[in-house]
Design an enzyme around this catalytic site. Sequence first.
Site, short mmCIF file in Angstrom:
data_model
loop_
_atom_site.label_atom_id
_atom_site.label_comp_id
_atom_site.label_asym_id
_atom_site.label_seq_id
_atom_site.Cartn_x
_atom_site.Cartn_y
_atom_site.Cartn_z
N ASN A 25 0.86 -1.13 -0.21
CA ASN A 25 0.12 0.10 -0.09
C ASN A 25 0.94 1.25 0.05
OD1 ASN A 25 0.90 -0.56 2.48
ND2 ASN A 25 -1.03 0.34 3.57
N GLU A 83 4.19 -3.89 12.32
CA GLU A 83 3.12 -2.87 12.37
C GLU A 83 2.04 -3.69 11.53
OE1 GLU A 83 0.63 -0.65 10.57
OE2 GLU A 83 2.34 0.20 9.49
N CYS A 141 -3.55 1.24 6.99
CA CYS A 141 -3.80 0.63 8.07
C CYS A 141 -4.31 1.39 9.09
CB CYS A 141 -2.24 -0.19 8.60
SG CYS A 141 -1.23 1.22 8.55
N LYS A 159 -12.58 -9.10 -2.25
CA LYS A 159 -12.79 -8.94 -0.69
C LYS A 159 -13.49 -7.88 -0.36
CE LYS A 159 -10.11 -7.96 3.46
NZ LYS A 159 -8.99 -7.39 4.31
N PHE A 169 -9.98 -2.08 3.96
CA PHE A 169 -9.04 -1.77 3.20
C PHE A 169 -9.50 -1.51 1.81
CE2 PHE A 169 -4.07 -2.18 2.98
CZ PHE A 169 -4.00 -1.59 4.27
#
Length: 496
Positions: A165, A264, A298, A348, A397
């Site tokens: 990302n 992370e 995130c 997704k 996301f």
Amino acid sequence: MADLPTPLTNLKIQYTKIFINNEWHDSVSGKKFPVLNPATEEQICLIEEGDKADVDKAVKAARQAFQIGSPWRTMDASERGRLLYKLADLIERDRLLLATMESLNAGKLFPNAYLMDLGGCIKTLRYCAGWADKIQGRTMPMDGDFFCYTRHEPVGVCGQIIPWNFPLVMLIWKIGPALSCGNTVIVKPAEQTPLTALHVASLIKEAGFPPGVVNIVPGYGPTAGAAISSHMDIDKVAFTGSTEVGKLIKEAAGKSNLKRVTLELGGKSPCIVFADADLDNAVEFAHQGVFYHQGQCCIAASRLFVEESIYDEFVRRSVERAKKYVLGNPLAPEVNQGPQIDKEQYNKILDLIESGKKEGAKLECGGGPWGNKGYFIQPTVFSNVTDEMRIAKEEIFGPVQQIMKFKSLDDVIKRANNTTYGLSAGIFTKDLDKAVTVSSALQAGTVWVNCYSVVSAQVPFGGFKMSGNGRELGEYGLQQYTEVKTVTVKISQKNS
């Protein structure tokens, strides 16, 4: 935006091989893998596919570069800093090329890639460069006739696994602190987005880093990534990505040589808007907090709690804001939403959107795919979302905002903390007492008050709970790349 240049056209990808010992290598297996443009689904190029054998080669090079007496180990700390400053200068020189490449490969809006990503990379490298000769131990007045001091030494050979990302930003977040502290590294960029990392590899050599200090092995997670996590001669692994993969990495690290781990990971971050907030400010920050980079962050503000008395107006303004998007080629100046990264993520996100519809959330806008090619999803807003819905619990996301209602301070704190994640949170209020009280109560590594997604090289970043271990950036982030050694010397007589 006046200083924004035009993206490069007909970009030629020059670096497609594995980078070890400041040299370009074919994969041991001879395999290659395709890299796609997510806006068109077309192949950009083929990249050498590294796996365990290539990781072994890279580790050998990194270990050799870290040996006592090597050019890297005997280099003055100030010289390490100078090399990092030089690398920052070279990235600044190639800023337009790298931003164009990031936009093409990762689907990033070109202005964001050029201004935010590249700007952040350059600042972070220079911040880390300045620390190189300021990493210091202490002397301690211990009991008895002894002289005691500590040394902050580099951990050693570090494996670093980068997400798709923010490919270039996360590369710099990893290598900047590691190199500043004197470590050597093996980087595995995400298989979707290896192009900018490989270009930076060429700049590593141009800057003058000794061979073996930085090695970059593109490949897949289950092969190259797993080889890094389980390698017996890697001293530390740092990973940014999903919580599911983070668990596998920590398990592999424990089962191998108990290497140090920094993670992370994912988030489902709460953003709380109280009735006394500046509504225009809250709507815009909350919007950017979840829609920036197509929601592929995130820290996305993916659980938005709005106080009951302003709920309807907040929803109205949020929907109005989301409907302003122009989707398309992220290199085009009029576009302000690009594609999702790949087919897997695209499917997704659409599945989670459908779950929101089925579970009774109110679809205010969007709710489906866009266009006939590329991985585009309409900016989507749900209202009347409840805590038990999948869209309120799972990391999406994607460009999906879910807006929930709350009545009391105690209630919203409890609901905000009712998650396995703890990466970040936001609070919008004009009441200082409320801001301090709530920020202290929230279980999150970062809490923003009357803003959101504000990240800087000087400030530590990381998560509570299943959002990770350790910190990146700031002085705290540098500490993750050192080991503290205590040295105690017997002396004839102590004097205070």
